[in-house]
Design a protein around this motif. Structure first.
Motif, PDB file in Angstrom:
ATOM      1  N   GLY A  15       0.795  -1.222   0.000  1.00 47.10           N
ATOM      2  CA  GLY A  15       0.000   0.000   0.000  1.00 47.10           C
ATOM      3  C   GLY A  15       0.828   1.274   0.000  1.00 47.10           C
ATOM      4  O   GLY A  15       0.290   2.348  -0.224  1.00 47.10           O
ATOM      5  N   LEU A  17       3.418   4.092  -1.353  1.00 50.79           N
ATOM      6  CA  LEU A  17       3.833   4.620  -2.652  1.00 50.79           C
ATOM      7  C   LEU A  17       5.129   5.416  -2.506  1.00 50.79           C
ATOM      8  O   LEU A  17       5.542   5.736  -1.406  1.00 50.79           O
ATOM      9  CB  LEU A  17       2.735   5.528  -3.219  1.00 50.79           C
ATOM     10  N   CYS A  18       5.710   5.750  -3.642  1.00 45.44           N
ATOM     11  CA  CYS A  18       6.935   6.534  -3.722  1.00 45.44           C
ATOM     12  C   CYS A  18       6.843   7.763  -2.827  1.00 45.44           C
ATOM     13  O   CYS A  18       5.843   8.466  -2.881  1.00 45.44           O
ATOM     14  CB  CYS A  18       7.147   6.956  -5.171  1.00 45.44           C
ATOM     15  N   PRO A  19       7.825   8.093  -2.014  1.00 48.17           N
ATOM     16  CA  PRO A  19       9.146   7.455  -1.893  1.00 48.17           C
ATOM     17  C   PRO A  19       9.232   6.447  -0.754  1.00 48.17           C
ATOM     18  O   PRO A  19      10.317   6.009  -0.405  1.00 48.17           O
ATOM     19  CB  PRO A  19      10.038   8.656  -1.568  1.00 48.17           C
ATOM     20  N   LEU A  20       8.062   6.095  -0.149  1.00 54.17           N
ATOM     21  CA  LEU A  20       8.124   5.331   1.093  1.00 54.17           C
ATOM     22  C   LEU A  20       8.744   3.937   1.002  1.00 54.17           C
ATOM     23  O   LEU A  20       9.486   3.559   1.914  1.00 54.17           O
ATOM     24  CB  LEU A  20       6.741   5.284   1.749  1.00 54.17           C
ATOM     25  N   MET A  22      11.303   2.753  -0.661  1.00 53.84           N
ATOM     26  CA  MET A  22      12.771   2.812  -0.529  1.00 53.84           C
ATOM     27  C   MET A  22      13.203   3.436   0.805  1.00 53.84           C
ATOM     28  O   MET A  22      14.210   3.042   1.372  1.00 53.84           O
ATOM     29  CB  MET A  22      13.427   3.514  -1.721  1.00 53.84           C
ATOM     30  N   VAL A  23      12.413   4.373   1.285  1.00 48.40           N
ATOM     31  CA  VAL A  23      12.747   4.987   2.586  1.00 48.40           C
ATOM     32  C   VAL A  23      12.663   3.937   3.693  1.00 48.40           C
ATOM     33  O   VAL A  23      13.554   3.829   4.536  1.00 48.40           O
ATOM     34  CB  VAL A  23      11.805   6.183   2.881  1.00 48.40           C
ATOM     35  N   GLN A  27      15.560   2.585   6.117  1.00 45.92           N
ATOM     36  CA  GLN A  27      15.471   2.694   7.582  1.00 45.92           C
ATOM     37  C   GLN A  27      15.638   1.343   8.260  1.00 45.92           C
ATOM     38  O   GLN A  27      16.144   1.259   9.375  1.00 45.92           O
ATOM     39  CB  GLN A  27      14.120   3.301   7.980  1.00 45.92           C
TER      40      GLN A  27
ATOM     41  N   ILE B  26       9.785  14.729  -2.119  1.00 42.96           N
ATOM     42  CA  ILE B  26       9.995  13.326  -2.508  1.00 42.96           C
ATOM     43  C   ILE B  26      11.461  13.124  -2.900  1.00 42.96           C
ATOM     44  O   ILE B  26      12.098  12.147  -2.491  1.00 42.96           O
ATOM     45  CB  ILE B  26       9.028  12.915  -3.638  1.00 42.96           C
ATOM     46  N   THR B  29      13.537  13.278   0.444  1.00 43.11           N
ATOM     47  CA  THR B  29      13.466  12.086   1.294  1.00 43.11           C
ATOM     48  C   THR B  29      14.127  10.893   0.602  1.00 43.11           C
ATOM     49  O   THR B  29      14.830  10.106   1.243  1.00 43.11           O
ATOM     50  CB  THR B  29      12.007  11.737   1.662  1.00 43.11           C
ATOM     51  N   GLY B  30      13.933  10.776  -0.700  1.00 40.75           N
ATOM     52  CA  GLY B  30      14.565   9.687  -1.454  1.00 40.75           C
ATOM     53  C   GLY B  30      16.076   9.781  -1.396  1.00 40.75           C
ATOM     54  O   GLY B  30      16.770   8.779  -1.188  1.00 40.75           O
ATOM     55  N   LYS B  98      -5.487   7.177  -2.976  1.00 47.02           N
ATOM     56  CA  LYS B  98      -4.418   6.326  -3.498  1.00 47.02           C
ATOM     57  C   LYS B  98      -3.302   6.143  -2.477  1.00 47.02           C
ATOM     58  O   LYS B  98      -2.244   5.615  -2.799  1.00 47.02           O
ATOM     59  CB  LYS B  98      -3.883   6.919  -4.800  1.00 47.02           C
ATOM     60  N   ASN B  99      -3.542   6.626  -1.272  1.00 48.08           N
ATOM     61  CA  ASN B  99      -2.603   6.422  -0.172  1.00 48.08           C
ATOM     62  C   ASN B  99      -1.259   7.125  -0.372  1.00 48.08           C
ATOM     63  O   ASN B  99      -0.223   6.650   0.079  1.00 48.08           O
ATOM     64  CB  ASN B  99      -2.400   4.916   0.060  1.00 48.08           C
ATOM     65  N   THR B 101       1.468   9.810   0.453  1.00 50.54           N
ATOM     66  CA  THR B 101       1.857  10.494   1.675  1.00 50.54           C
ATOM     67  C   THR B 101       1.612  11.999   1.527  1.00 50.54           C
ATOM     68  O   THR B 101       1.935  12.571   0.493  1.00 50.54           O
ATOM     69  CB  THR B 101       3.353  10.252   1.938  1.00 50.54           C
ATOM     70  N   LEU B 106       5.468  14.112   4.528  1.00 46.67           N
ATOM     71  CA  LEU B 106       6.740  14.065   3.795  1.00 46.67           C
ATOM     72  C   LEU B 106       7.763  15.004   4.428  1.00 46.67           C
ATOM     73  O   LEU B 106       8.938  14.670   4.553  1.00 46.67           O
ATOM     74  CB  LEU B 106       6.534  14.456   2.332  1.00 46.67           C
ATOM     75  N   LEU B 109       8.968  13.411   7.544  1.00 44.95           N
ATOM     76  CA  LEU B 109       9.873  12.314   7.208  1.00 44.95           C
ATOM     77  C   LEU B 109      11.247  12.868   6.831  1.00 44.95           C
ATOM     78  O   LEU B 109      12.280  12.338   7.246  1.00 44.95           O
ATOM     79  CB  LEU B 109       9.284  11.508   6.043  1.00 44.95           C
TER      80      LEU B 109
END
Lengths: 80, 160
Positions: A15, A17-20, A22-23, A27, B26, B29-30, B98-99, B101, B106, B109
């Motif tokens: 569930g 999505l980018c960037p989570l 890879m983050v 981590q 994004i 954080t990436g 669409k979930n 963030t 962000l 994070l």
């Protein structure tokens, strides 16, 4: 036939999505010892590109990617 | 003399548009997750991303600007199809379903991952947005000299 890989840690990225994805991989990889394997299960098709890229950038290694039905399982080895 | 580049991303964030702030955070954080050092410089409209919800401005024009442009990151409108707030609402709904963030998450994070955020002193003065009206995690205000020093030996430098 695929060899069984025994992960040191398993994480659920379903569930996210980018960037989570890879983050979260980044981590969590620090929680396992060098040489250990992190198993991550994602649903984001973008992670198919992102997680291997992340591994190349950070000097870690994706051992295997299993592509199921909208489910992608990554085995990432902590190299350093 | 060629100096060695650091594994760093430096970014100027001029825009306060929702979509561009998404791109900025994004990438930030990436990059931080990829082991890179990240410095973000917020200037002009970009300051919105660091502002608290509080009203800003001292002078007449400053207060007017605070009313129109205030409200912080949650009030950032898309660069197209703003429709007086409708666009933000619609994109917010679509992204939530669409979930994706949120910008606030962000930014949080990014802070947790060690991304450094700086406000531009000159735009803070012009727009009458003092340091106290910005989130606590922001570093002390800086100017172009500091940005250039950070950017000149960055591997990646972006203007958003």
């Amino acid at each position: 036939m695929t060899e069984e890989i025994k992960p040191d840690l398993e994480i659920d990225l379903k569930g996210l999505l980018c960037p989570l994805p890879m983050v979260r991989v980044s981590q969590n990889i620090s929680k396992i010892p060098v040489g250990g394997v992190l198993k991550a299960v994602a649903t984001d098709p973008g992670s198919l590109a992102d997680i291997p890229s992340w591994a190349r950038t950070t000097g870690n290694e994706v051992l295997r990617v299993d592509k199921g039905d909208k489910l992608y399982t990554f085995y990432v080895k902590r190299v350093k | 003399m060629e100096e060695e580049k650091k594994n760093r991303v430096s970014m100027v964030v001029l825009s306060g548009d929702m979509d561009k702030l998404f791109a900025a955070f994004i990438i930030a954080t990436g990059a931080a997750a990829s082991g890179m050092e990240v410095v973000m410089f917020f200037t002009f409209w970009g300051l919105k991303a660091l502002q608290k919800k509080e009203a800003t401005g001292k002078s007449f024009f400053g207060r007017m600007l605070g009313m129109i442009n205030g409200g912080g990151i949650t009030k950032a409108n898309p660069s197209k199809y703003g429709f007086g707030g409708m666009g933000r609402w619609m994109f917010g709904k679509m992204m939530k379903s669409k979930n994706v963030t949120s910008l606030v998450e962000l930014r949080q994070l990014a802070i947790e991952l060690g991304v450094k955020m700086y406000g531009c002193q000159m735009s803070m003065d012009v727009m009458e947005i003092p340091r106290e009206k910005m989130i606590d995690e922001v570093e002390e205000p800086v100017g172009v000299g500091f940005f250039l020093e950070q950017a000149r030996d960055s591997r990646i430098s972006l203007f958003i």
